[in-house]
Design a protein around this motif. Structure first.
Motif, short mmCIF file in Angstrom:
data_model
loop_
_atom_site.label_atom_id
_atom_site.label_comp_id
_atom_site.label_asym_id
_atom_site.label_seq_id
_atom_site.Cartn_x
_atom_site.Cartn_y
_atom_site.Cartn_z
N ASP A 170 0.82 -1.21 0.00
CA ASP A 170 0.00 0.00 0.00
C ASP A 170 0.86 1.26 0.00
OD1 ASP A 170 -2.32 1.44 -0.03
OD2 ASP A 170 -2.70 1.31 2.12
N SER A 171 1.85 1.30 -0.89
CA SER A 171 2.78 2.41 -0.89
C SER A 171 2.84 3.08 -2.25
CB SER A 171 4.18 1.94 -0.48
OG SER A 171 4.66 0.95 -1.38
N GLY A 172 3.35 4.31 -2.26
CA GLY A 172 3.49 5.07 -3.49
C GLY A 172 4.90 5.60 -3.63
N GLN A 173 5.17 6.25 -4.76
CA GLN A 173 6.50 6.79 -5.01
C GLN A 173 6.37 8.11 -5.76
OE1 GLN A 173 8.85 4.61 -8.00
NE2 GLN A 173 6.98 3.50 -8.56
N VAL A 174 7.39 8.95 -5.57
CA VAL A 174 7.54 10.17 -6.34
C VAL A 174 8.92 10.12 -6.97
CG1 VAL A 174 7.27 12.66 -6.40
CG2 VAL A 174 6.24 11.35 -4.53
N ILE A 175 8.97 10.17 -8.28
CA ILE A 175 10.23 10.16 -9.02
C ILE A 175 10.51 11.60 -9.43
CG2 ILE A 175 11.48 9.21 -10.99
CD1 ILE A 175 9.29 6.95 -10.96
N VAL A 176 11.63 12.15 -8.97
CA VAL A 176 11.91 13.57 -9.16
C VAL A 176 13.17 13.73 -10.00
CG1 VAL A 176 12.39 15.77 -8.04
CG2 VAL A 176 10.85 14.12 -6.94
N PHE A 177 13.01 14.29 -11.19
CA PHE A 177 14.14 14.63 -12.06
C PHE A 177 14.38 16.13 -11.97
CE2 PHE A 177 12.23 10.86 -14.11
CZ PHE A 177 13.34 10.02 -14.09
N THR A 178 15.62 16.50 -11.67
CA THR A 178 15.98 17.91 -11.51
C THR A 178 17.15 18.26 -12.42
OG1 THR A 178 15.31 17.81 -9.18
CG2 THR A 178 16.66 19.69 -9.85
N ASN A 179 17.00 19.38 -13.12
CA ASN A 179 18.07 19.91 -13.97
C ASN A 179 18.63 21.16 -13.30
OD1 ASN A 179 19.77 20.91 -15.93
ND2 ASN A 179 18.29 20.79 -17.58
N LYS A 180 19.81 21.02 -12.69
CA LYS A 180 20.45 22.14 -12.00
C LYS A 180 21.77 22.44 -12.68
CE LYS A 180 21.90 23.75 -7.44
NZ LYS A 180 21.99 23.44 -5.98
N ASN A 181 21.89 23.63 -13.23
CA ASN A 181 23.11 24.05 -13.93
C ASN A 181 23.48 23.05 -15.03
OD1 ASN A 181 23.38 26.29 -12.18
ND2 ASN A 181 24.47 25.04 -10.68
N LEU A 182 22.46 22.60 -15.76
CA LEU A 182 22.60 21.69 -16.90
C LEU A 182 22.97 20.27 -16.50
CD1 LEU A 182 24.42 24.02 -19.47
CD2 LEU A 182 21.96 23.64 -19.17
N ASP A 183 22.99 19.98 -15.21
CA ASP A 183 23.24 18.62 -14.72
C ASP A 183 21.94 18.02 -14.19
OD1 ASP A 183 25.99 18.53 -15.24
OD2 ASP A 183 26.45 19.59 -13.37
N TRP A 184 21.62 16.82 -14.66
CA TRP A 184 20.40 16.14 -14.25
C TRP A 184 20.67 15.22 -13.06
CZ3 TRP A 184 15.46 16.91 -15.85
CH2 TRP A 184 15.28 17.66 -17.01
#
Length: 217
Positions: free
Chosen positions: A88-102
């Motif tokens: 009974d669990s969920g997930q959040v997948i977070v992609f971040t682009n900071k200063n052109l680095d993912w």
């Protein structure tokens, strides 16, 4: 319109389907807290559902995720999805682009039963991962799916199948001057819908590149 339900409280929040099923008695005054410089692209049903807004914001706070609605100094893409159905669990997948680095961070959470106190029983863990093919190959393929600009599935009705019970994938995109959010329910039943298939392609890439389970797609 049928209302969709998930196993966890948060999945229930992100599966609210039609504001006419349970009309809110008050209007959330989003414009009072969102800067005028932020362009918002939010489905009308989400904007009008105060229960959805309140619970979604509470869970973001418990996970330590800032509100993208106020703008993000870096480009960020968040994908809310089920994780382990048995648990009974969920997930959040977070992609971040900071200063052109993912970078990619994975947040896992388990909701208590709806009658429990969320703040005192909420469980979470996080981890960081890199794609097996490298960021250049992955991110080019990932963005090529159109994940940044897909419409909300409500715009596809009535040509979109909704079973009585289902799970949804919710996608948020934040930049310094724009916020978007949309949702796709029951992806496994709508593989022939072009934009649903595009989102599924993005999710399959995540599953392959990060060895990440995403049920019900």
């Amino acid at each position: 319109m049928k209302k969709l339900f998930g196993l966890s409280m948060f999945m229930f929040v992100f599966l609210s389907c039609n504001p006419h099923d349970n009309k809110p008695t008050t209007k959330l005054k989003i414009k009072e807290i969102i800067p005028d410089t932020i362009t918002r692209d939010v489905p009308k049903w989400m904007d009008e559902d105060t229960f959805f807004q309140r619970k979604a914001n509470e869970i973001k706070q418990l996970l330590g995720l800032p509100m993208l609605e106020k703008g993000s100094s870096e480009m960020q893409i968040r994908i809310w999805a089920p994780y382990d159905i048995k648990e009974d669990s969920g997930q959040v997948i977070v992609f971040t682009n900071k200063n052109l680095d993912w970078s990619a961070n994975f947040y896992y959470y388990k909701d208590p039963p709806e009658n429990f106190q969320l703040r005192t029983t909420f469980g979470k863990r996080t981890e960081s991962k890199n794609p097996v093919s490298g960021w250049k190959i992955f991110i080019d393929s990932f963005l090529a799916t159109g994940i940044e600009s897909l419409p909300d599935y409500h715009e596809l009705l009535p040509n979109y199948y909704l079973p009585m019970d289902s799970y949804a994938i919710t996608v948020e995109i934040g930049t310094p001057n724009k916020y978007r959010v949309y949702q796709y329910a029951a992806l496994e039943f709508n593989k022939e819908v072009r934009t649903a298939a595009m989102l599924m392609k993005a999710l399959y890439l995540i599953m392959k590149e990060f060895d990440q389970p995403i049920p019900y797609i």
